[in-house]
Design a protein around this motif. Structure first.
Motif, mmCIF file in Angstrom:
data_model
loop_
_atom_site.group_PDB
_atom_site.id
_atom_site.type_symbol
_atom_site.label_atom_id
_atom_site.label_comp_id
_atom_site.label_asym_id
_atom_site.label_seq_id
_atom_site.Cartn_x
_atom_site.Cartn_y
_atom_site.Cartn_z
ATOM 1 N N VAL A 13 0.815 -1.121 0.060
ATOM 2 C CA VAL A 13 0.046 0.224 0.056
ATOM 3 C C VAL A 13 0.895 1.314 0.059
ATOM 4 N N LEU A 14 0.542 2.358 -0.939
ATOM 5 C CA LEU A 14 1.375 3.370 -0.922
ATOM 6 C C LEU A 14 0.016 4.516 -0.790
ATOM 7 N N GLU A 61 -10.248 5.498 -0.504
ATOM 8 C CA GLU A 61 -9.837 6.775 0.262
ATOM 9 C C GLU A 61 -10.118 6.424 1.627
ATOM 10 N N VAL A 62 -9.210 6.482 2.553
ATOM 11 C CA VAL A 62 -9.261 5.936 3.862
ATOM 12 C C VAL A 62 -8.641 7.106 4.910
ATOM 13 N N ALA A 63 -9.483 7.616 5.880
ATOM 14 C CA ALA A 63 -9.189 8.721 6.525
ATOM 15 C C ALA A 63 -8.519 9.956 6.069
ATOM 16 N N GLY A 64 -9.107 10.276 4.746
ATOM 17 C CA GLY A 64 -8.541 11.476 3.990
ATOM 18 C C GLY A 64 -7.534 11.166 3.048
ATOM 19 N N ALA A 65 -6.755 10.034 3.117
ATOM 20 C CA ALA A 65 -5.725 9.956 2.273
ATOM 21 C C ALA A 65 -6.286 8.908 1.085
ATOM 22 N N ILE A 66 -5.574 8.710 0.023
ATOM 23 C CA ILE A 66 -5.824 7.687 -1.363
ATOM 24 C C ILE A 66 -5.009 6.689 -0.972
ATOM 25 N N TRP A 67 -5.499 5.509 -0.715
ATOM 26 C CA TRP A 67 -4.355 4.412 -0.736
ATOM 27 C C TRP A 67 -4.342 3.599 -2.023
ATOM 28 N N LEU A 68 -3.110 3.234 -2.380
ATOM 29 C CA LEU A 68 -2.964 2.655 -3.859
ATOM 30 C C LEU A 68 -2.694 1.008 -3.365
ATOM 31 N N ASP A 69 -3.323 0.169 -3.872
ATOM 32 C CA ASP A 69 -3.298 -1.204 -3.422
ATOM 33 C C ASP A 69 -2.379 -1.679 -4.876
ATOM 34 N N ALA A 70 -1.071 -1.805 -4.605
ATOM 35 C CA ALA A 70 -0.118 -2.051 -5.882
ATOM 36 C C ALA A 70 0.740 -3.078 -5.602
ATOM 37 N N GLU A 71 1.488 -3.477 -6.452
ATOM 38 C CA GLU A 71 2.632 -4.760 -6.415
ATOM 39 C C GLU A 71 3.643 -4.186 -5.255
ATOM 40 N N ALA A 72 3.803 -5.023 -4.262
ATOM 41 C CA ALA A 72 4.707 -4.951 -3.191
ATOM 42 C C ALA A 72 6.295 -4.598 -3.677
ATOM 43 N N GLU A 73 6.779 -5.401 -4.391
ATOM 44 C CA GLU A 73 7.897 -5.588 -4.875
ATOM 45 C C GLU A 73 8.273 -4.312 -5.818
ATOM 46 N N ARG A 74 7.291 -3.534 -6.328
ATOM 47 C CA ARG A 74 7.556 -2.623 -7.421
ATOM 48 C C ARG A 74 7.126 -1.099 -6.673
ATOM 49 N N LEU A 75 6.582 -1.302 -5.410
ATOM 50 C CA LEU A 75 5.972 -0.088 -4.658
ATOM 51 C C LEU A 75 6.996 1.172 -4.610
ATOM 52 N N GLY A 76 8.220 0.741 -4.483
ATOM 53 C CA GLY A 76 9.225 1.857 -4.363
ATOM 54 C C GLY A 76 9.282 2.561 -5.764
ATOM 55 N N PRO A 97 3.929 -0.320 5.224
ATOM 56 C CA PRO A 97 4.405 -1.661 5.408
ATOM 57 C C PRO A 97 3.577 -2.515 6.444
ATOM 58 N N ASP A 98 2.925 -1.554 7.353
ATOM 59 C CA ASP A 98 2.006 -2.027 8.343
ATOM 60 C C ASP A 98 0.951 -2.658 7.916
ATOM 61 N N LEU A 99 0.458 -2.373 6.697
ATOM 62 C CA LEU A 99 -0.803 -2.734 6.184
ATOM 63 C C LEU A 99 -0.688 -3.942 5.371
ATOM 64 N N ALA A 100 -1.715 -4.840 5.452
ATOM 65 C CA ALA A 100 -1.811 -6.133 4.568
ATOM 66 C C ALA A 100 -3.136 -6.083 3.823
ATOM 67 N N VAL A 101 -3.026 -6.544 2.828
ATOM 68 C CA VAL A 101 -4.143 -6.800 1.634
ATOM 69 C C VAL A 101 -4.328 -8.292 1.524
ATOM 70 N N ALA A 102 -5.878 -8.516 1.589
ATOM 71 C CA ALA A 102 -6.454 -9.818 1.512
ATOM 72 C C ALA A 102 -7.459 -9.705 0.316
#
Length: 301
Positions: A13-14, A61-76, A97-102
């Motif tokens: 998540v970014l 959108e979560v708590a005013g931010a927009i979360w991008l659910d993307a590839e972990a290895e290419r997040l950087g 990195p504290d967040l997980a996706v299911a």
């Protein structure tokens, strides 16, 4: 199968936050960021200036931010590319990195998730979010929560956990790409991979990077190739294996598992029903109902 969940360790998540978040993202990605909110997710891509694929992700959108659910290895790499365009925009980008996706999928998945049967429909869940897959409602739902909470929260909803391979095969059967496993960065074209039918492009929004080629692909003619599911008889071919028909190259295998996979194939060969081979395996295309095929040509090669 009954509704279950699988943790997607390959996803990260970014978080994008700040007063200019929507304006910043709106000029970059293929879908309409203004339609993203706490109750609505969207699927989108970031392209090169020439309209070629770089990254795809889900936006919520979560708590005013927009979360991008993307590839972990290419997040950087995604973060780096977005920062190139931030300029004076008041927007912060933070890897989470504290967040997980299911993924929640199977019979009754949306009901178990407490969601309406609408693409992208979302609701808050604890300190995270749960939302119907914005690409294809048949894929079920996504959940983003802290690693420490996600298993217990989904189990409390009556969902059993299965391994990633079970979900991966489910995805393959529907012909939905999984990031760079199925799309080649700086080479793939969105409409070859079904982004139009999978709700990944908004044709009414303003300009974004790569819009010109994407629009030309849609409005000037039919594409020659499509990414589509295939059944495999024989040894599973490696990603990148060339697909042939009558000894002529007609495509390439991408991700695969347990007798089913995705391959980029020339539409002409599929429409004509020619026998296909990938290495020593025989393959047969099974275009999903959501996919529109044609037999024309265009300048997308």
């Amino acid at each position: 199968m009954s509704a279950s969940f699988a943790l997607l360790d390959s996803r990260g998540v970014l978080a994008v936050s700040g007063p200019d978040t929507r304006r910043f993202l709106q000029g970059l990605v293929s879908n309409d960021v203004e339609r993203v909110g706490p109750t609505q997710g969207r699927y989108a891509a970031l392209l090169t200036a020439q309209g070629k694929y770089l990254h795809d992700f889900m936006m919520i959108e979560v708590a005013g931010a927009i979360w991008l659910d993307a590839e972990a290895e290419r997040l950087g790499d995604l973060k780096r590319r977005l920062l190139l365009y931030r300029l004076r925009a008041d927007a912060a980008l933070e890897e989470r990195p504290d967040l997980a996706v299911a993924a929640i999928f199977g019979s009754g998945a949306l009901e178990a998730a407490g969601l309406l049967g609408e693409s992208g429909a979302a609701r808050p869940l604890g300190s995270g979010v749960i939302f119907a897959d914005p690409r294809l409602i048949a894929l079920g739902a996504r959940c983003i929560l802290p690693h420490s909470d996600i298993r217990a929260t989904l189990a409390a909803a009556g969902l059993g956990e299965v391994d990633f391979a079970t979900y991966d095969r489910f995805r393959l059967e529907f012909g939905v790409p999984d990031g760079s496993r199925d799309l080649v960065p700086e080479k793939s074209i969105l409409l070859e991979a079904g982004f139009d039918e999978l709700n990944g492009v908004d044709w009414q929004k303003g300009c974004y990077i790569g819009q010109e080629l994407t629009a030309r692909t849609k409005y000037r003619g039919l594409i020659k190739r499509r990414l589509m599911p295939v059944e495999i008889e024989g040894p599973t071919p490696a990603s990148g294996t060339i697909v042939t028909a009558d000894g002529r190259e007609v495509g390439e295998v991408r991700s695969s598992r347990d007798g089913v996979g995705l391959a980029v194939l020339r539409i002409e060969a599929v429409v004509e029903g020619k026998p296909l081979r990938a290495g020593s395996a025989a393959i047969s295309a099974i275009p999903p109902r959501w996919m529109h095929l044609g037999s024309g040509s265009s300048d997308t090669g």
